[in-house]
Design a protein around this motif. Structure first.
Motif, PDB file in Angstrom:
ATOM      1  N   ILE B 165       0.862  -1.422   0.215  1.00 26.66           N
ATOM      2  CA  ILE B 165       0.110  -0.128  -0.349  1.00 26.66           C
ATOM      3  C   ILE B 165       0.787   0.783  -0.138  1.00 26.66           C
ATOM      4  CG2 ILE B 165       0.440  -0.026   2.431  1.00 26.66           C
ATOM      5  CD1 ILE B 165      -2.899   0.452   2.328  1.00 26.66           C
ATOM      6  N   GLY B 166       0.272   2.621  -0.243  1.00 25.60           N
ATOM      7  CA  GLY B 166       1.236   3.658  -0.160  1.00 25.60           C
ATOM      8  C   GLY B 166       2.083   4.271  -1.388  1.00 25.60           C
ATOM      9  N   TYR B 167       1.964   5.132  -1.467  1.00 24.29           N
ATOM     10  CA  TYR B 167       3.339   5.566  -2.289  1.00 24.29           C
ATOM     11  C   TYR B 167       4.445   6.832  -2.449  1.00 24.29           C
ATOM     12  CZ  TYR B 167       3.019   9.325  -6.347  1.00 24.29           C
ATOM     13  OH  TYR B 167       2.961   9.983  -7.351  1.00 24.29           O
ATOM     14  N   SER B 168       5.353   6.904  -2.700  1.00 23.06           N
ATOM     15  CA  SER B 168       6.737   7.440  -2.501  1.00 23.06           C
ATOM     16  C   SER B 168       6.563   8.950  -3.724  1.00 23.06           C
ATOM     17  CB  SER B 168       7.456   6.625  -3.049  1.00 23.06           C
ATOM     18  OG  SER B 168       9.224   7.779  -3.479  1.00 23.06           O
ATOM     19  N   ALA B 169       6.977   9.316  -3.147  1.00 29.82           N
ATOM     20  CA  ALA B 169       7.096  10.922  -3.629  1.00 29.82           C
ATOM     21  C   ALA B 169       8.437  10.862  -4.902  1.00 29.82           C
ATOM     22  CB  ALA B 169       6.743  12.241  -2.379  1.00 29.82           C
ATOM     23  N   ASP B 170       8.883  10.409  -3.871  1.00 31.82           N
ATOM     24  CA  ASP B 170      10.810  10.095  -4.723  1.00 31.82           C
ATOM     25  C   ASP B 170      10.539  10.288  -6.802  1.00 31.82           C
ATOM     26  OD1 ASP B 170      12.983   9.199  -6.169  1.00 31.82           O
ATOM     27  OD2 ASP B 170      12.902   7.454  -5.905  1.00 31.82           O
ATOM     28  N   PRO B 171      10.582  11.811  -7.329  1.00 29.92           N
ATOM     29  CA  PRO B 171      10.044  11.347  -8.711  1.00 29.92           C
ATOM     30  C   PRO B 171      11.314  10.694  -9.610  1.00 29.92           C
ATOM     31  CG  PRO B 171      11.765  13.099  -7.951  1.00 29.92           C
ATOM     32  CD  PRO B 171      11.552  12.441  -6.508  1.00 29.92           C
ATOM     33  N   THR B 172      11.335   9.143  -9.734  1.00 29.98           N
ATOM     34  CA  THR B 172      11.738   8.649 -10.571  1.00 29.98           C
ATOM     35  C   THR B 172      10.690   7.777 -10.971  1.00 29.98           C
ATOM     36  OG1 THR B 172      12.061   7.096  -9.615  1.00 29.98           O
ATOM     37  CG2 THR B 172      14.307   8.747  -9.504  1.00 29.98           C
ATOM     38  N   PHE B 173      11.208   7.636 -12.407  1.00 28.53           N
ATOM     39  CA  PHE B 173       9.894   6.705 -12.872  1.00 28.53           C
ATOM     40  C   PHE B 173      10.194   5.276 -12.553  1.00 28.53           C
ATOM     41  CE2 PHE B 173       9.388   3.409 -16.153  1.00 28.53           C
ATOM     42  CZ  PHE B 173       7.146   3.607 -16.691  1.00 28.53           C
ATOM     43  N   GLY B 174      11.069   4.690 -11.678  1.00 23.72           N
ATOM     44  CA  GLY B 174      11.229   3.382 -11.142  1.00 23.72           C
ATOM     45  C   GLY B 174      10.357   3.610 -10.328  1.00 23.72           C
ATOM     46  N   SER B 175      10.468   4.557  -9.445  1.00 24.52           N
ATOM     47  CA  SER B 175       9.753   4.773  -7.941  1.00 24.52           C
ATOM     48  C   SER B 175       7.964   4.773  -8.759  1.00 24.52           C
ATOM     49  CB  SER B 175       9.712   5.346  -7.312  1.00 24.52           C
ATOM     50  OG  SER B 175       9.279   6.599  -6.341  1.00 24.52           O
ATOM     51  N   PHE B 176       7.761   5.408  -9.635  1.00 25.81           N
ATOM     52  CA  PHE B 176       6.235   4.977  -9.665  1.00 25.81           C
ATOM     53  C   PHE B 176       5.906   3.601  -9.996  1.00 25.81           C
ATOM     54  CE2 PHE B 176       6.960   9.760 -11.529  1.00 25.81           C
ATOM     55  CZ  PHE B 176       7.177   9.980 -10.241  1.00 25.81           C
ATOM     56  N   LEU B 177       6.595   3.032 -11.067  1.00 26.51           N
ATOM     57  CA  LEU B 177       6.284   2.246 -11.550  1.00 26.51           C
ATOM     58  C   LEU B 177       6.073   0.999 -10.726  1.00 26.51           C
ATOM     59  CD1 LEU B 177       6.366   0.754 -14.304  1.00 26.51           C
ATOM     60  CD2 LEU B 177       8.383  -0.594 -14.271  1.00 26.51           C
ATOM     61  N   TYR B 178       7.109   1.006  -9.544  1.00 23.52           N
ATOM     62  CA  TYR B 178       7.099  -0.132  -8.263  1.00 23.52           C
ATOM     63  C   TYR B 178       6.018   0.602  -7.150  1.00 23.52           C
ATOM     64  CZ  TYR B 178       8.417  -1.797  -3.671  1.00 23.52           C
ATOM     65  OH  TYR B 178       8.627  -2.689  -2.812  1.00 23.52           O
ATOM     66  N   TYR B 179       5.583   1.663  -7.482  1.00 22.87           N
ATOM     67  CA  TYR B 179       4.203   2.082  -6.354  1.00 22.87           C
ATOM     68  C   TYR B 179       3.074   1.562  -7.216  1.00 22.87           C
ATOM     69  CZ  TYR B 179       6.646   2.977  -2.119  1.00 22.87           C
ATOM     70  OH  TYR B 179       7.569   3.059  -0.920  1.00 22.87           O
ATOM     71  N   LEU B 180       2.678   2.485  -8.320  1.00 23.79           N
ATOM     72  CA  LEU B 180       1.671   2.732  -8.953  1.00 23.79           C
ATOM     73  C   LEU B 180       1.342   1.811 -10.203  1.00 23.79           C
ATOM     74  CD1 LEU B 180       1.810   6.331  -9.935  1.00 23.79           C
ATOM     75  CD2 LEU B 180       0.733   5.458  -8.469  1.00 23.79           C
ATOM     76  N   PHE B 181       1.832   0.802  -9.708  1.00 27.60           N
ATOM     77  CA  PHE B 181       2.085  -0.686 -11.158  1.00 27.60           C
ATOM     78  C   PHE B 181       0.746  -1.082 -10.690  1.00 27.60           C
ATOM     79  CE2 PHE B 181       2.137  -4.460 -12.955  1.00 27.60           C
ATOM     80  CZ  PHE B 181       2.618  -4.810 -14.513  1.00 27.60           C
ATOM     81  N   LEU B 182       0.111  -1.639  -9.792  1.00 23.27           N
ATOM     82  CA  LEU B 182      -0.791  -3.143  -9.322  1.00 23.27           C
ATOM     83  C   LEU B 182      -1.933  -1.991  -8.391  1.00 23.27           C
ATOM     84  CD1 LEU B 182       0.735  -5.291  -6.303  1.00 23.27           C
ATOM     85  CD2 LEU B 182       0.178  -5.520  -8.962  1.00 23.27           C
ATOM     86  N   PRO B 183      -1.822  -1.152  -8.721  1.00 26.06           N
ATOM     87  CA  PRO B 183      -3.047   0.668  -9.511  1.00 26.06           C
ATOM     88  C   PRO B 183      -3.432   0.438 -10.489  1.00 26.06           C
ATOM     89  CG  PRO B 183      -1.709   1.377  -7.270  1.00 26.06           C
ATOM     90  CD  PRO B 183      -0.980   0.355  -7.975  1.00 26.06           C
ATOM     91  N   ALA B 184      -2.916   0.343 -11.703  1.00 26.73           N
ATOM     92  CA  ALA B 184      -3.165   0.431 -13.071  1.00 26.73           C
ATOM     93  C   ALA B 184      -3.429  -0.210 -13.836  1.00 26.73           C
ATOM     94  CB  ALA B 184      -1.252   1.598 -13.431  1.00 26.73           C
ATOM     95  N   LEU B 185      -2.728  -1.783 -13.195  1.00 21.43           N
ATOM     96  CA  LEU B 185      -3.418  -2.449 -13.751  1.00 21.43           C
ATOM     97  C   LEU B 185      -4.627  -2.761 -13.073  1.00 21.43           C
ATOM     98  CD1 LEU B 185      -2.176  -5.073 -15.411  1.00 21.43           C
ATOM     99  CD2 LEU B 185      -1.252  -6.305 -13.210  1.00 21.43           C
ATOM    100  N   THR B 186      -5.118  -2.835 -11.662  1.00 28.49           N
ATOM    101  CA  THR B 186      -6.044  -3.090 -11.559  1.00 28.49           C
ATOM    102  C   THR B 186      -7.191  -2.335 -12.425  1.00 28.49           C
ATOM    103  OG1 THR B 186      -5.465  -2.824  -9.519  1.00 28.49           O
ATOM    104  CG2 THR B 186      -7.929  -2.859  -9.620  1.00 28.49           C
ATOM    105  N   LEU B 187      -6.586  -0.650 -12.169  1.00 29.18           N
ATOM    106  CA  LEU B 187      -7.762  -0.484 -13.697  1.00 29.18           C
ATOM    107  C   LEU B 187      -7.319   0.184 -15.367  1.00 29.18           C
ATOM    108  CD1 LEU B 187      -7.123   3.666 -12.494  1.00 29.18           C
ATOM    109  CD2 LEU B 187      -8.861   2.854 -12.743  1.00 29.18           C
ATOM    110  N   ALA B 188      -6.447  -0.993 -15.294  1.00 26.54           N
ATOM    111  CA  ALA B 188      -6.391  -1.004 -16.596  1.00 26.54           C
ATOM    112  C   ALA B 188      -7.224  -2.530 -17.427  1.00 26.54           C
ATOM    113  CB  ALA B 188      -4.817  -1.353 -17.249  1.00 26.54           C
ATOM    114  N   ILE B 189      -7.505  -3.372 -16.079  1.00 27.84           N
ATOM    115  CA  ILE B 189      -8.032  -4.722 -16.494  1.00 27.84           C
ATOM    116  C   ILE B 189      -9.290  -4.437 -17.156  1.00 27.84           C
ATOM    117  CG2 ILE B 189      -8.686  -7.065 -15.664  1.00 27.84           C
ATOM    118  CD1 ILE B 189      -5.543  -7.124 -14.369  1.00 27.84           C
ATOM    119  N   PRO B 190     -10.053  -3.655 -16.629  1.00 24.23           N
ATOM    120  CA  PRO B 190     -11.716  -4.266 -17.410  1.00 24.23           C
ATOM    121  C   PRO B 190     -11.420  -3.003 -18.362  1.00 24.23           C
ATOM    122  CG  PRO B 190     -11.086  -2.801 -15.466  1.00 24.23           C
ATOM    123  CD  PRO B 190     -10.230  -3.903 -15.490  1.00 24.23           C
ATOM    124  N   ARG B 191     -10.817  -1.691 -18.368  1.00 22.85           N
ATOM    125  CA  ARG B 191     -10.951  -1.005 -20.149  1.00 22.85           C
ATOM    126  C   ARG B 191      -9.855  -1.805 -20.810  1.00 22.85           C
ATOM    127  NH1 ARG B 191     -11.218   1.768 -14.842  1.00 22.85           N
ATOM    128  NH2 ARG B 191     -12.427   3.007 -14.774  1.00 22.85           N
TER     129      ARG B 191
END
Lengths: 496, 312
Positions: B165-191
């Motif tokens: 759970i959670g989010y990092s404000a570290d502005p690197t692509f790797g960090s976004f990928l680490y924290y946002l991949f699962l939430p993005a996948l959750t949104l992407a599957i039905p869409r």
């Protein structure tokens, strides 16, 4: 070659034994986040859980529930109760300024000022004048004896703020400045709050370097995080998960009585429910232990409006035993008709209260009282059930702990405004007398009489006090939650 | 073109006014106000009135409505009651989280959805087509909160590849990928499932066109045909893409809650519970502006991509 290896090994062993190498950083998962970090404009326990580490109070509550010295080294109450004199300790605020009597005066005047809009302003209403004879002495002059004053000053809203910042209208809600053991590093709302150790803390720097409070409303996610080591302490454990925690040697489950009294509030204004006999019958109809075990994961029943463990709960008051036959008889005697249907209104953000309400519905059904459940959002509950039209027959809620019974009971001396609509002239008079009496034994006697009347007339279905259950990794020691106030204390925490 | 732009601008202003008026009175019609909530269980009615006064909520509603529009005209979104700071500042902190999440989800659903649609259309009734249609049925039926928990259980708890759970404000692509991949996948599957279905249908329709039949009869190879068919069929996806992108902003509310991401979704939920009127209004303004801008861009994109529309 042997010696260097041996030296390295011994260094490693001693480092491990001293805990060196283990960063003293703690992550706690909390179900609720603070509304604000300004302790004077909130009534929310979730705010005080964080402000406890940022601000100090003149006196504070110890693990055994006693009120002890904090920023005030000592104090004297005048015999007639007209003044309280505090002698202050040396302390430094996070902005580097020294704590002195002017800060006490500014802090108390700020919270009492109507422009601040504090929900706790009335607790300071009897302070008529604040005198500061020198930097380390404060004299509070009272318009009438105020026995609950020390409890008020030990509570979260009694926090001391720097006078210069008070004068300049500083934004304490986002940039807290206190004398507490930690300073705010970063706060991302809805995500986390990180605190750093304050090196100039007046009791000496604490052991933890940083504390991160992560806001995780879901208890299943909290538990998973505890198991994986992402969290060191979690503040919520579902009763179904007790076994999981207890069987894991890396985890520790802590269960202790909380400062809550849980009640099914009866709207005493409604037909039939205005009859004490009917209300007693409802108490007999409900098996409190089942409610506590199933909805709240365990607890101890009480028979009046005070939590178990409170020094103000008279020993003489027992609780209504579960007796559905007696309940049915009493309801019949009171002339309650068969088609009598109750409106049970439950607050949506509290699943435990919803479960309790469903159990009550079921048990009342067993004695012939039908009911319908309405689940409402918290703002609606506060406006329409607790306030306004008092639109409910029964609701379920927990009243949080108070260091002094005044806070819990005073509202029941005002029949028009208390949400139960409890109306008893004798109680009004007893509460009036208790609020202006300084003698502890006399107050105890007066409150005992009030609580006895509240038992006999049963404006509530009394459930009891639930256990406060939290869990920690086994290598965490020294963490405690303050009794009655339910705030986190990280000062003695150590990670081994 | 100028006429079109004028019409869009007028429609935008009217929509904004109507939506904000509705939201202004709508949130205030809810029982309970910020003062009741701040007062909690202990405050008396007098104390609640004092809090109300200190928050500037004691005046008549019409006056508050006038003040709101006056400050909005000055570009001021107001001050949060709960957070005691400017709404613009709150939005500037929260919007990037939601935008990163939404764009990652959008990119995932676009690539996967259209890709699967193309494969399914050119392998109609084959095993691949049946498999893809099966996925789209399941993908559309899965509730987002359940899907989110399922992904957490698998990838965060069991495999420990991603954070719980959670989010990092570290502005690197790797960090976004680490924290946002699962939430993005959750949104992407039905869409992605939705996009796969529509792009498959559009492509199948295009495949039945006369020019395709002619090209086939002349022996044009399938890859060149795919390029032509796709170029003609896929502009039809643009309105749906605009809807999906706009819908992502609301979809993030659930996903941000499941994954504890401090974006606009969590902020508006908290603001509604606390009756933090300025924040609810501020996020609404932003959502309306974004939604209408996306739709406008989609219309424009369709005009550019499909010359036939320009002559209608």
């Amino acid at each position: 070659m042997k010696r260097p290896v041996g030296l390295l090994l011994s260094l490693l062993v001693s480092a491990a034994l001293c805990g060196v190498g283990l960063a003293q950083e703690l992550t706690l998962a909390a179900a609720a986040q603070p509304e604000t970090l300004d302790p004077q404009v909130t009534a929310a326990t979730s705010s005080f859980q964080s402000t406890k580490s940022l601000y100090d109070t003149l006196v504070e509550v110890a693990p055994d529930g006693e009120i002890v010295a904090a920023l005030a080294e000592s104090w004297e109450v005048a015999e007639d109760g007209s003044t309280v004199t505090f002698h202050l300790t040396d302390a430094t605020f996070h902005d580097g300024t020294s704590f002195d009597s002017a800060d006490v005066k500014a802090s108390i005047e700020r919270i009492a000022d109507p422009a601040t809009g504090s929900p706790k302003a009335s607790e300071f209403a009897t302070i008529s004048e604040i005198e500061t004879p020198d930097e380390n002495t404060v004299v509070l002059h009272l318009s009438e004896p105020t026995p609950a004053l020390l409890a008020t000053l030990a509570s979260g809203w009694g926090a001391m703020l720097p006078s210069e910042k008070v004068a300049s209208g500083h934004d304490f809600g986002n940039m807290p400045v206190g004398t507490g053991p930690f300073v705010l590093d970063e706060w991302v709302r809805d995500s986390f709050l990180r605190l750093d150790r304050f090196e100039d803390y007046y009791k000496g720097p604490v052991g933890l370097e940083t504390v991160t409070i992560r806001f995780v409303p879901d208890s299943a996610v909290q538990l998973q995080g505890l198991i994986t080591g992402e969290f060191d302490v979690i503040d919520t454990v579902a009763s179904a998960d007790y076994g999981t925690v207890e069987s894991n040697p890396d985890l520790e489950l802590v269960r202790e009585p909380s400062g809550l009294v849980l009640v099914g509030t009866i709207n005493n204004r409604r037909e039939y429910l205005d009859d004490p006999q009917v209300r007693q019958a409802l108490n007999y109809a409900v098996d409190k232990q089942v409610v506590l075990d199933v909805a709240y994961g365990g607890g101890e029943p009480v028979g009046t409006f005070m939590e178990v463990g409170s020094p103000w709960l008279p020993d003489s008051i027992g609780h209504f035993a579960y007796d559905p036959e007696r309940a049915e008889e009493m309801l019949a005697e009171a002339g309650v008709p068969e088609e009598f249907t109750l409106d049970i209104v439950l607050p949506q953000p509290y699943p435990t209260h919803i479960t309790a309400g469903q159990i009550v519905q079921d048990m009342l059904g067993d004695v012939g009282i039908e009911s319908e459940i309405r689940i409402v959002e918290w703002g609606v509950w506060l406006a329409e059930v607790y306030g306004g039209q008092h639109d409910f027959d029964i609701t379920v809620i927990g009243h949080t702990g108070k260091l002094d019974p005044t806070g819990r009971l005073d509202g029941y001396g005002d029949p028009d405004n208390n949400y139960a609509g409890y109306d008893n002239e004798e109680v009004v008079e007893l509460l009036d007398r208790a609020a202006s009496t300084s003698d502890v034994e006399e107050r105890r006697e007066l409150y005992a009489q009030v609580l006895t009347l509240m038992h006999e007339e049963a404006p509530f279905i009394y459930f009891g006090t639930p256990f406060r259950t939290y869990a920690a990794r086994a290598n965490v020691s020294g963490f405690w939650i303050t009794p009655l106030l339910d705030t986190f204390d990280f000062r003695d925490v150590r990670i081994d | 073109m100028l006429g079109y732009l004028t019409q869009q601008t007028i429609s935008f202003v009217i929509t904004l006014f109507l939506v904000l008026t509705l939201v202004f009175f709508g949130v205030r019609a809810l029982p309970g106000d910020p003062a009741t909530i701040r007062g909690g269980l202990d405050a008396s009615q007098e104390e609640i009135q004092l809090i109300r006064k200190s928050l500037g909520l004691a005046g008549p509603l019409v006056q508050q409505f006038g003040d709101y529009w006056a400050s909005l005209a000055r570009g001021d979104l107001g001050r949060s009651i709960r957070e005691q700071r400017g709404v613009s500042r709150i939005l500037s902190e929260r919007l990037p989280v939601t935008l990163r999440l939404a764009s990652m989800a959008f990119a995932l659903s676009l690539v996967v959805g259209v890709g699967l649609g193309v494969v399914a259309a050119f392998r109609q009734n084959g095993a691949g087509d049946r498999l893809i249609l099966g996925y789209t049925t399941v993908g559309l039926a899965l509730p987002e909160f359940w899907l989110g928990f399922l992904l957490i259980l698998l990838f965060a708890v069991e495999l420990r590849w991603f954070p719980l759970i959670g989010y990092s404000a570290d502005p690197t692509f790797g960090s976004f990928l680490y924290y946002l991949f699962l939430p993005a996948l959750t949104l992407a599957i039905p869409r992605a499932a939705q996009l796969a279905r529509l792009s498959r249908a559009l492509l199948l329709e295009e495949r039945r066109s006369d020019y395709v039949r002619t090209a086939r009869s002349k022996g044009v190879r399938s890859l060149a045909l795919v390029r032509h068919v796709a170029a003609n069929a896929l502009p039809g996806l643009l309105p749906l893409l605009a809807l999906e992108l706009g819908g992502l902003l609301t979809g993030t509310i659930v996903v941000e809650q499941v994954f504890g991401l401090p974006g606009l979704g969590l902020t508006i939920l908290g603001a509604i519970s606390a009756r933090d009127y300025p924040v609810v209004q501020g996020i609404t303004v932003l959502a309306v502006v974004i939604y209408m801008a996306i739709n406008w861009l989609a219309d424009l994109g369709q005009l550019i991509a499909d010359p036939r529309l320009r002559y209608q």
